[in-house]
Structure formats: C-alpha cells, structure tokens
Design an enzyme around this catalytic site. Structure first.
Site, PDB file in Angstrom:
ATOM      1  N   ASP A   1      -0.067   5.087   0.513  1.00  0.00           N
ATOM      2  CA  ASP A   1      -0.235   6.354   1.194  1.00  0.00           C
ATOM      3  C   ASP A   1      -0.498   5.836   3.242  1.00  0.00           C
ATOM      4  OD1 ASP A   1      -0.622   8.501   0.164  1.00  0.00           O
ATOM      5  OD2 ASP A   1      -2.145   7.402  -1.082  1.00  0.00           O
TER       6      ASP A   1
ATOM      7  N   ASP B   1      -1.241  -0.545   6.069  1.00  0.00           N
ATOM      8  CA  ASP B   1      -1.434   0.491   7.317  1.00  0.00           C
ATOM      9  C   ASP B   1      -2.516   0.484   7.854  1.00  0.00           C
ATOM     10  OD1 ASP B   1      -2.266   2.593   5.051  1.00  0.00           O
ATOM     11  OD2 ASP B   1      -2.020   3.249   6.077  1.00  0.00           O
TER      12      ASP B   1
ATOM     13  N   ASP C   1       0.675  -1.212  -0.197  1.00  0.00           N
ATOM     14  CA  ASP C   1       0.098  -0.039  -0.051  1.00  0.00           C
ATOM     15  C   ASP C   1       0.994   1.473   0.527  1.00  0.00           C
ATOM     16  OD1 ASP C   1      -2.325   2.057   0.676  1.00  0.00           O
ATOM     17  OD2 ASP C   1      -1.508   1.764   2.315  1.00  0.00           O
TER      18      ASP C   1
HETATM   19 MG   LIG Z   1      -3.003   3.407   3.192  1.00  0.00          MG
END
Ligand SMILES: [Mg+2]
Length: 354
Positions: free
Chosen positions: A30, A226, A28
């Site tokens: 961001d 995240d 991922d």
């Molecule tokens: Mg993310």
C-alpha cells in the site's frame, strides 16, 4: 549517531542501478504498488523491468485482511507479476508468533478478514467468533466491516484474560481518497476499553522482513517502502537497506525530519528509482554536495544552492540531488544536536529525474 543496525543513519551510495546491486527487492504494497485498488504510477512498469533482469520479488504487507493468494491476484490485476508464494502478510507473521506461544488447537477469537482467519487456522489453532467460546487469545486485524459488535467481542475476551495479539498497529491506511482508519486505530478502541496492549508482529518488527526474504530466497535485499515508521524502521531493524518513495504516506519533509532509526538508505520519487544509480552527498566546509546541488543547515534553517545560485525550499521541481543534499544536511544537523526548525520547513516538491 547510528541507526539500530549500528550503521551510520546516512544515505548510502549505489554507483550501479539499485536493481543491479541487489538480488532481491522486497516491496511494501500500500502506497508503493497500490493505492486502494489502483496501481501506483510507474509501479507496474518498474516491476516488469525488474522481472526481466532476474531480480527476485517479495511482497510484504501489514494488511492482514487478505490471504497471500488474494494479494497476488490483486497485484496481477493491475499488471504487477506477483505470485502467492512471494507474498508475506502480517497475518502470517502474527500466526507464526501465536503458534509459538499457544498450545496447538487453542481457541483464538479472530476479529479481522479472511487472510487472518486462514493464517490462524493453518497454524493449527482453532478460530472462534465469540467471547462465549472462552478463547485463549484474541487476534485483531483490519477488515472494512469491523464495527462495534466485533470490537466489543474482542474487549470482552481480553477482559476475561485472553492474550491479545494484533498483526500490526498502523494508525492509517492510504487509499485513493487519502489516509483512512488503519488497524492500530481500531486496536486503540479495544486498548482504551481494556487497558491491555496487544503483542504485534508486523512491520516495524524485523521478523516479517526476514520471513519475507526466506520466502523468496536471495542474499542481498533492498526494501522499498513509503512509511518511515514501519517500512524503513523495520528494514533498518532487520539490517536491510531501504529505498523510500514518495507515492504513499510519508513525504519529503517527513524524511528530512526523520530520527536516525527511521531514515532510508536511498531516496526516490517512485519505483523508477530502482533502475537508476544513487549518488550520496559528501560534506565539505559545512555544505553537503551532490551533482550541482549543495545544502547546509544554519541556525536551524536549511539553505540550498543549485548550480551556484540560491534556491528557495518552496521551489517547484527540486531535483533528486537537491533532495539528497537537504536530507543529508538536515540529518547531520540533528545528529550534531542542532536540529532544523520543523516549523520553518515547508513541504518539498521533488521532481522525478528526467
Ligand atoms: Mg505502505
């Protein structure tokens, strides 16, 4: 209780460093590699180390506003060795879905950034900008200049019968200053105005993970993310193990409270966790133990011991083994029908292994 892939939703063990146990890592972006335009601490070094070991990289983002080439440029600018062919965006995923469902050449009102416009036109659909063009579909992705005129145009077309698509429904997007408005929050305005909910193809839909693996090749991926409800839930739905890092949206407290379908396979503070082994706690007489740490749940509260001494959950510098034991104790308590009391659970301060 098991996750949607049928495996127990518990931590996995990797005796070898994760980067040696897998031939592909799917990242991922961001909150894992970037916060706004800045690199997440340790991310560039971790990716450079990974390149040296021959592990393939794929980059997977629900951000649909930029093209794969623009995403790769942005990653390269902060020292992350990315190529456009390694980037899979939710714009590519939703364009794939639209091209399956709409006749070739159909008009699509695109509300979003250049990445979404490019992905839509590359699949042979015709991009239009107004409800007056009688589009067959509306696709809405995040762009930082979307306002009332664009949202109203989407609402008019959806009300007139256009099929509604959105690359992702993330409520927030992490930036340097905190959690900003994500595509799902702008979509919510159109849903509120029309009563129509869009079709979506970004994370946590499993297809984008399979698409990302197909783009880079390889057989045995590990996903790094995240967000529990998109990265981790999507990896689990795709049948891929996932490493959760604490550099973005979801913190350790949220990990302990995660439902089975949102639980990561491996825990880390940041991407340095790729270069280390991952022990899994074992249960003995109600205690989950790992290294010198032990945790259990008693009447909805977690207890932690480190090297035989009681340790308050509020302590600074909890170790990774403390964290693993707390997660295992919290998850098994929830699975046994005696979940821990979230109101009594503080945010945890986990320190990276030294
Ligand atoms: Mg993310």
């Amino acid at each position: 209780m098991t996750g949607s892939d049928g495996a127990p939703a518990a931590l996995l063990e990797s005796v070898a460093p994760l980067a040696e146990a897998h031939d592909v890592a799917l990242f991922d972006i961001d909150g894992v590699l970037l916060l706004g335009h800045s690199a997440v601490p340790h991310a560039a070094a971790a990716l450079t180390d990974l390149s040296a070991t021959g592990v393939r990289h794929g980059y997977l983002t629900n951000n649909a506003s930029r093209s794969p080439a623009a995403v790769a440029d942005e990653l390269q600018a902060v020292g992350i060795p990315a190529r456009a062919g390694e980037v899979t965006t939710s714009a590519l995923a939703i364009a794939g879905l639209m091209s399956e469902e709409l006749p070739a050449g159909s008009r699509v009102l695109v509300v979003g950034g250049p990445g979404l416009r490019e992905a839509t036109s590359e699949t042979g659909l015709t991009v239009v900008d107004s409800a007056e063009d009688h589009p067959a579909a509306v696709v809405q992705g995040l762009a930082l200049d979307i306002g009332w005129p664009e949202l109203s145009e989407a609402a008019l077309a959806v009300r007139a019968g256009a099929t509604y698509f959105a690359p992702n429904l993330d409520a927030t997007v992490p930036r340097e200053r905190g959690l900003m408005i994500g595509n799902g929050s702008l979509v919510a305005a159109v849903v509120n105005a029309t009563g129509v909910t869009p079709r979506t193809a970004g994370k946590p839909a499993p297809g984008i993970f399979h698409q990302a693996l197909q783009r880079v090749g390889g057989r045995n991926p590990v996903v790094c993310g995240d967000r529990l409800d998109t990265d981790i839930a999507g990896a689990r739905a795709a049948g891929f193990p996932a490493l959760h890092v604490l550099t973005g949206v979801d913190r350790a407290r949220a990990v302990l409270l995660a439902p089975p379908d949102h639980r990561p396979s491996y825990l880390g503070t940041d991407l340095r966790a790729l270069s280390g082994p991952h022990p899994a706690p074992r249960e003995e007489a109600g205690w989950w133990t790992c290294g010198g740490s032990a945790a259990r749940s008693v009447n909805g509260a977690l207890e932690l011991r480190s090297d035989g001494s009681d340790l308050p959950l509020e302590s600074a510098d909890l170790t990774m083994d403390d964290y693993r034991c707390l997660a295992s104790a919290a998850w098994s308590a929830a699975d046994a029908g005696a979940p821990i009391d979230s109101a009594a659970l503080p945010e945890l301060r986990i320190s990276a292994p030294r």
